[in-house]
Design a protein around this motif. Structure first.
Motif, PDB file in Angstrom:
ATOM      1  N   GLU A  91      32.124 -46.745 -11.873  1.00 52.66           N
ATOM      2  CA  GLU A  91      31.653 -45.365 -11.767  1.00 52.66           C
ATOM      3  C   GLU A  91      31.834 -44.893 -10.333  1.00 52.66           C
ATOM      4  N   ALA A  92      32.116 -43.621 -10.175  1.00 52.68           N
ATOM      5  CA  ALA A  92      32.151 -42.983  -8.863  1.00 52.68           C
ATOM      6  C   ALA A  92      31.192 -41.806  -8.907  1.00 52.68           C
ATOM      7  N   ALA A  93      30.436 -41.605  -7.822  1.00 54.59           N
ATOM      8  CA  ALA A  93      29.439 -40.537  -7.822  1.00 54.59           C
ATOM      9  C   ALA A  93      29.173 -40.040  -6.407  1.00 54.59           C
ATOM     10  N   TRP A  94      28.919 -38.733  -6.313  1.00 56.01           N
ATOM     11  CA  TRP A  94      28.411 -38.174  -5.060  1.00 56.01           C
ATOM     12  C   TRP A  94      26.911 -38.431  -5.062  1.00 56.01           C
ATOM     13  N   VAL A  95      26.375 -38.914  -3.969  1.00 53.77           N
ATOM     14  CA  VAL A  95      24.936 -39.168  -3.885  1.00 53.77           C
ATOM     15  C   VAL A  95      24.398 -38.589  -2.579  1.00 53.77           C
ATOM     16  N   PRO A  96      23.144 -38.125  -2.569  1.00 55.42           N
ATOM     17  CA  PRO A  96      22.540 -37.640  -1.329  1.00 55.42           C
ATOM     18  C   PRO A  96      22.474 -38.772  -0.300  1.00 55.42           C
ATOM     19  N   ILE A  97      22.495 -38.413   0.980  1.00 52.55           N
ATOM     20  CA  ILE A  97      22.541 -39.408   2.044  1.00 52.55           C
ATOM     21  C   ILE A  97      21.379 -40.393   1.971  1.00 52.55           C
ATOM     22  N   ASP A  98      20.167 -39.928   1.664  1.00 56.04           N
ATOM     23  CA  ASP A  98      19.026 -40.849   1.580  1.00 56.04           C
ATOM     24  C   ASP A  98      19.222 -41.880   0.474  1.00 56.04           C
ATOM     25  N   GLU A  99      19.785 -41.450  -0.640  1.00 51.07           N
ATOM     26  CA  GLU A  99      20.060 -42.375  -1.736  1.00 51.07           C
ATOM     27  C   GLU A  99      21.186 -43.340  -1.361  1.00 51.07           C
ATOM     28  N   ALA A 100      22.215 -42.845  -0.674  1.00 54.65           N
ATOM     29  CA  ALA A 100      23.304 -43.717  -0.220  1.00 54.65           C
ATOM     30  C   ALA A 100      22.766 -44.791   0.721  1.00 54.65           C
ATOM     31  N   LEU A 101      21.897 -44.405   1.640  1.00 58.52           N
ATOM     32  CA  LEU A 101      21.305 -45.372   2.567  1.00 58.52           C
ATOM     33  C   LEU A 101      20.495 -46.421   1.817  1.00 58.52           C
ATOM     34  N   ALA A 102      19.740 -46.001   0.818  1.00 53.37           N
ATOM     35  CA  ALA A 102      18.943 -46.948   0.025  1.00 53.37           C
ATOM     36  C   ALA A 102      19.842 -47.897  -0.759  1.00 53.37           C
ATOM     37  N   ARG A 103      20.916 -47.371  -1.329  1.00 55.81           N
ATOM     38  CA  ARG A 103      21.833 -48.232  -2.085  1.00 55.81           C
ATOM     39  C   ARG A 103      22.520 -49.245  -1.171  1.00 55.81           C
ATOM     40  N   LEU A 104      22.928 -48.812   0.013  1.00 56.94           N
ATOM     41  CA  LEU A 104      23.558 -49.734   0.957  1.00 56.94           C
ATOM     42  C   LEU A 104      22.562 -50.785   1.449  1.00 56.94           C
ATOM     43  N   ALA A 105      21.310 -50.385   1.646  1.00 56.46           N
ATOM     44  CA  ALA A 105      20.280 -51.334   2.079  1.00 56.46           C
ATOM     45  C   ALA A 105      20.014 -52.391   1.014  1.00 56.46           C
ATOM     46  N   ALA A 106      20.226 -52.040  -0.240  1.00 55.34           N
ATOM     47  CA  ALA A 106      19.994 -52.982  -1.339  1.00 55.34           C
ATOM     48  C   ALA A 106      21.161 -53.928  -1.557  1.00 55.34           C
ATOM     49  N   HIS A 107      22.280 -53.687  -0.880  1.00 56.94           N
ATOM     50  CA  HIS A 107      23.462 -54.535  -1.063  1.00 56.94           C
ATOM     51  C   HIS A 107      23.160 -55.944  -0.554  1.00 56.94           C
ATOM     52  N   PRO A 108      23.585 -56.978  -1.265  1.00 60.25           N
ATOM     53  CA  PRO A 108      23.268 -58.352  -0.846  1.00 60.25           C
ATOM     54  C   PRO A 108      23.963 -58.804   0.439  1.00 60.25           C
ATOM     55  N   SER A 109      25.008 -58.128   0.859  1.00 61.76           N
ATOM     56  CA  SER A 109      25.734 -58.535   2.067  1.00 61.76           C
ATOM     57  C   SER A 109      25.335 -57.664   3.248  1.00 61.76           C
ATOM     58  N   ARG A 110      24.665 -58.272   4.218  1.00 61.11           N
ATOM     59  CA  ARG A 110      24.313 -57.547   5.435  1.00 61.11           C
ATOM     60  C   ARG A 110      25.568 -57.044   6.130  1.00 61.11           C
ATOM     61  N   ARG A 111      26.638 -57.822   6.059  1.00 62.85           N
ATOM     62  CA  ARG A 111      27.873 -57.448   6.755  1.00 62.85           C
ATOM     63  C   ARG A 111      28.479 -56.183   6.169  1.00 62.85           C
ATOM     64  N   ARG A 112      28.227 -55.912   4.912  1.00 68.24           N
ATOM     65  CA  ARG A 112      28.734 -54.676   4.311  1.00 68.24           C
ATOM     66  C   ARG A 112      27.771 -53.523   4.515  1.00 68.24           C
ATOM     67  N   GLY A 113      26.471 -53.806   4.539  1.00 66.39           N
ATOM     68  CA  GLY A 113      25.484 -52.735   4.608  1.00 66.39           C
ATOM     69  C   GLY A 113      25.117 -52.261   5.999  1.00 66.39           C
ATOM     70  N   GLU A 114      24.791 -53.179   6.889  1.00 69.36           N
ATOM     71  CA  GLU A 114      24.236 -52.796   8.188  1.00 69.36           C
ATOM     72  C   GLU A 114      25.118 -51.861   9.011  1.00 69.36           C
ATOM     73  N   PRO A 115      26.409 -52.155   9.183  1.00 69.87           N
ATOM     74  CA  PRO A 115      27.221 -51.220   9.979  1.00 69.87           C
ATOM     75  C   PRO A 115      27.271 -49.817   9.377  1.00 69.87           C
ATOM     76  N   LEU A 116      27.366 -49.737   8.051  1.00 73.57           N
ATOM     77  CA  LEU A 116      27.450 -48.428   7.402  1.00 73.57           C
ATOM     78  C   LEU A 116      26.144 -47.662   7.516  1.00 73.57           C
ATOM     79  N   ILE A 117      25.037 -48.353   7.318  1.00 80.95           N
ATOM     80  CA  ILE A 117      23.734 -47.703   7.443  1.00 80.95           C
ATOM     81  C   ILE A 117      23.549 -47.162   8.852  1.00 80.95           C
ATOM     82  N   SER A 118      23.874 -47.973   9.854  1.00 85.14           N
ATOM     83  CA  SER A 118      23.722 -47.561  11.245  1.00 85.14           C
ATOM     84  C   SER A 118      24.597 -46.354  11.576  1.00 85.14           C
ATOM     85  N   CYS A 119      25.796 -46.349  11.048  1.00 82.61           N
ATOM     86  CA  CYS A 119      26.702 -45.219  11.277  1.00 82.61           C
ATOM     87  C   CYS A 119      26.188 -43.965  10.569  1.00 82.61           C
ATOM     88  N   LEU A 120      25.809 -44.115   9.311  1.00 82.80           N
ATOM     89  CA  LEU A 120      25.372 -42.957   8.531  1.00 82.80           C
ATOM     90  C   LEU A 120      24.064 -42.352   9.026  1.00 82.80           C
TER      91      LEU A 120
END
Length: 148
Positions: A91-120
């Motif tokens: 699935e592909a979806a547009w999501v509000p930034i707060d929801e995107a941050l929450a989804r990235l924070a829930a990702h099991p890989s810190r290496r995938r989530g942390e840089p993106l969260i910090s940038c966003l």
């Protein structure tokens, strides 16, 4: 964002991305991967968001040192819907930034989530380099962009 299911892993939400093909430059891979995973066409990158580098071990299909470029892009055109030839994107979806941050924070890989969260969320400047020399459980080395 895209909801993907990698073999042997649970479904997860991530930003569109993938691996550059042989002979393909990073900005070309961005355009191709976004199209395949979302159905949207980009003119190209507008700026560099962040770069991260880490080693993967214990998985013969992925072992090695990975360098991940994350770009900002604007003005996508087309109809949202995955066209993934690998059939990993569900699935592909547009999501509000707060929801995107929450989804990235829930990702099991810190290496995938942390840089993106910090940038966003604006806590690291665009173009920041994230290095994971000690493995995924250690703290990253964060190298900011040199001020002009």
């Amino acid at each position: 964002m895209v909801r993907e299911r990698l073999p042997g892993e649970p479904e997860q939400w991530v930003l569109p991305g993938g691996v550059a093909e042989p002979g393909e430059l990073a900005h070309q891979a961005l355009v191709r991967e976004v199209y395949e995973e979302t159905g949207l066409t980009l003119a190209g990158a507008t700026s560099l968001a962040c770069v991260s580098q880490h080693a993967v071990t214990g998985d013969p299909d992925w072992d090695g040192t990975w360098t991940v470029f994350t770009f900002r892009a604007e003005g996508p055109t087309g109809v949202l819907g995955p066209l993934d030839p690998d059939e990993l994107v569900l699935e592909a979806a547009w999501v509000p930034i707060d929801e995107a941050l929450a989804r990235l924070a829930a990702h099991p890989s810190r290496r995938r989530g942390e840089p993106l969260i910090s940038c966003l969320n604006g806590t690291s400047p665009p173009g920041t380099l994230w290095l994971w020399p000690g493995g995924p459980e250690d703290r990253p080395v964060v190298v900011p962009v040199f001020p002009r």
